[in-house]
Design a protein around this motif. Sequence first.
Motif, PDB file in Angstrom:
ATOM      1  N   UNK A   7       0.845  -1.187   0.000  1.00 20.24           N
ATOM      2  CA  UNK A   7       0.000   0.000   0.000  1.00 20.24           C
ATOM      3  C   UNK A   7       0.879   1.236   0.000  1.00 20.24           C
ATOM      4  N   UNK A   8       0.269   2.406  -0.144  1.00 24.40           N
ATOM      5  CA  UNK A   8       1.026   3.653  -0.031  1.00 24.40           C
ATOM      6  C   UNK A   8       0.568   4.464   1.177  1.00 24.40           C
ATOM      7  N   UNK A   9      -0.100   3.814   2.093  1.00 20.38           N
ATOM      8  CA  UNK A   9      -0.588   4.485   3.294  1.00 20.38           C
ATOM      9  C   UNK A   9       0.568   4.896   4.200  1.00 20.38           C
ATOM     10  N   UNK A  10       0.291   5.836   5.073  1.00 19.09           N
ATOM     11  CA  UNK A  10       1.246   6.211   6.115  1.00 19.09           C
ATOM     12  C   UNK A  10       0.783   5.647   7.455  1.00 19.09           C
ATOM     13  N   UNK A  11      -0.405   6.008   7.860  1.00 21.64           N
ATOM     14  CA  UNK A  11      -0.862   5.655   9.202  1.00 21.64           C
ATOM     15  C   UNK A  11      -1.126   4.163   9.351  1.00 21.64           C
ATOM     16  N   UNK A  12      -1.591   3.497   8.294  1.00 19.54           N
ATOM     17  CA  UNK A  12      -1.849   2.057   8.408  1.00 19.54           C
ATOM     18  C   UNK A  12      -0.578   1.286   8.755  1.00 19.54           C
ATOM     19  N   UNK A  13       0.539   1.696   8.177  1.00 21.47           N
ATOM     20  CA  UNK A  13       1.793   0.999   8.432  1.00 21.47           C
ATOM     21  C   UNK A  13       2.380   1.371   9.786  1.00 21.47           C
ATOM     22  N   UNK A  14       2.175   2.615  10.203  1.00 24.59           N
ATOM     23  CA  UNK A  14       2.611   3.011  11.539  1.00 24.59           C
ATOM     24  C   UNK A  14       1.930   2.155  12.603  1.00 24.59           C
TER      25      UNK A  14
END
Length: 470
Positions: A220-227
Amino acid sequence: MSRQAQDISQGIRRLESHTAQIMEESNARGIAVGVVDRTGRILYEKYFGLRDAEKGLPINRDTIFGMASVTKSFTALSIMQMQRDGILSVEDAVTRYIPEFTNKNQKENVRLWHLMSHSGGYFPLPRIVVDQTAREMGIADSLEEELIFREDFAEEGIRRVAGRLDAQTHFTGKPGQRMSYCNDGFGLLSDIVRRHSGCGSFSAYLEEHIFKPLGMERSNISFIRNTLDENAATLYTLEDGVWRADRDYENDAFVLHGGGALKSTLGDMMKYAAMYLNEGKSADGTQVIDRDSIEEMCRPRQIVKPGIYYGYGLEMSQMEDMVMVEHGGSLPGVSSNLCFCPQKGIGVIVLCNTMDVPVYSIGTMALRLYCGLSLEVSRPEHTPRSWTEEERRELAGTYCSGEGDQFVITDDGNGGLSMEINKKPVDLKAVYPWQGMVRKKYSDVYLTAFRDESGRVFAARYGSRIFPKV
């Protein structure tokens, strides 16, 4: 055991020793290495170190890593899919798809393929980042309303990036003339995907047209999901001599996502590499892109340095009588490398959760091993030469990048040139007229001067970026 198996076994020991050496030298916390063939069969898979050194958590095939600039091949692939589908042509002017970009100070149109090969003519610019833009807009990332899906955030990002590119009045050359690494250009490309694909966002396009067909379920290109993901790597970054450990996947991230926002896993990225080896098809035969488009992406278009060329979101170099196609990535807490050899049908992925680790050296050694080549890369030995008086006079000066780097070249008074990069001295050797080389442990970096019609040096490429002379 066969002779070939013995050679592979011995080579693996050398590869793993090399990886351990790089980890020690670079203080790398965790590295994942995978080798795959065109059928998707995993030939080698190994995890070194930890995804979280403080908690002692291991890496596995599903651990999330940042991909940084490996993202660019996904952006270029998206554009090639849209060209295949008749939505656009890489020969089209960028202004046709992004009205905020006016091309006002250049005499010729910047075309999509120029951006895909870093040859739009732009000098490096300061990074416009996600977190600062969101703060200035008074918005925040959340699982309920992610920045990557917000139209207002995308529109503000394109306004800022396009406006800044339009503001440049001096250029590296005409569009298509010279390669100078430009993250903003890939940002424009991903916004073209957002606006004209019918998917509503770059993220949604990747999910529908690349991730799902390839079975890349953790990408994915998410930020918060990976955090918030329990199996996402902790990011290790050296700042002002102090190591920082966090899971801030927004750190230094571009406001437009096509240049470096991808996060993925070793398992997913091996599927992606196999797609290129299988001429655009997934392991189960799903056609992701046509063979001709793969060939176009992997065609050398711009010189990066002697023997290295850039295509569309990918680099090419000669590997004995074969070709290595590759791309690396670097961000805070991220060092990544994708490389593959079409002739042998071998692909390699190397992912690391620590900044500034030369993982490309690990990837190249692994690729050479499984292609049956010597593990040592032959590096050119240039015939010694001296700088001419004109070269010493014209090259001397300060060269500054908008990204915050600079180098200074001075005449040493003994017929040579001395060079400092960000105030650190390096050994610059003259190799060809108007070209020098700095030999590093794992790679050679070339300096190439560019002159105007009067013979004056106005800029120089160091590595993959052209720095204006000030």
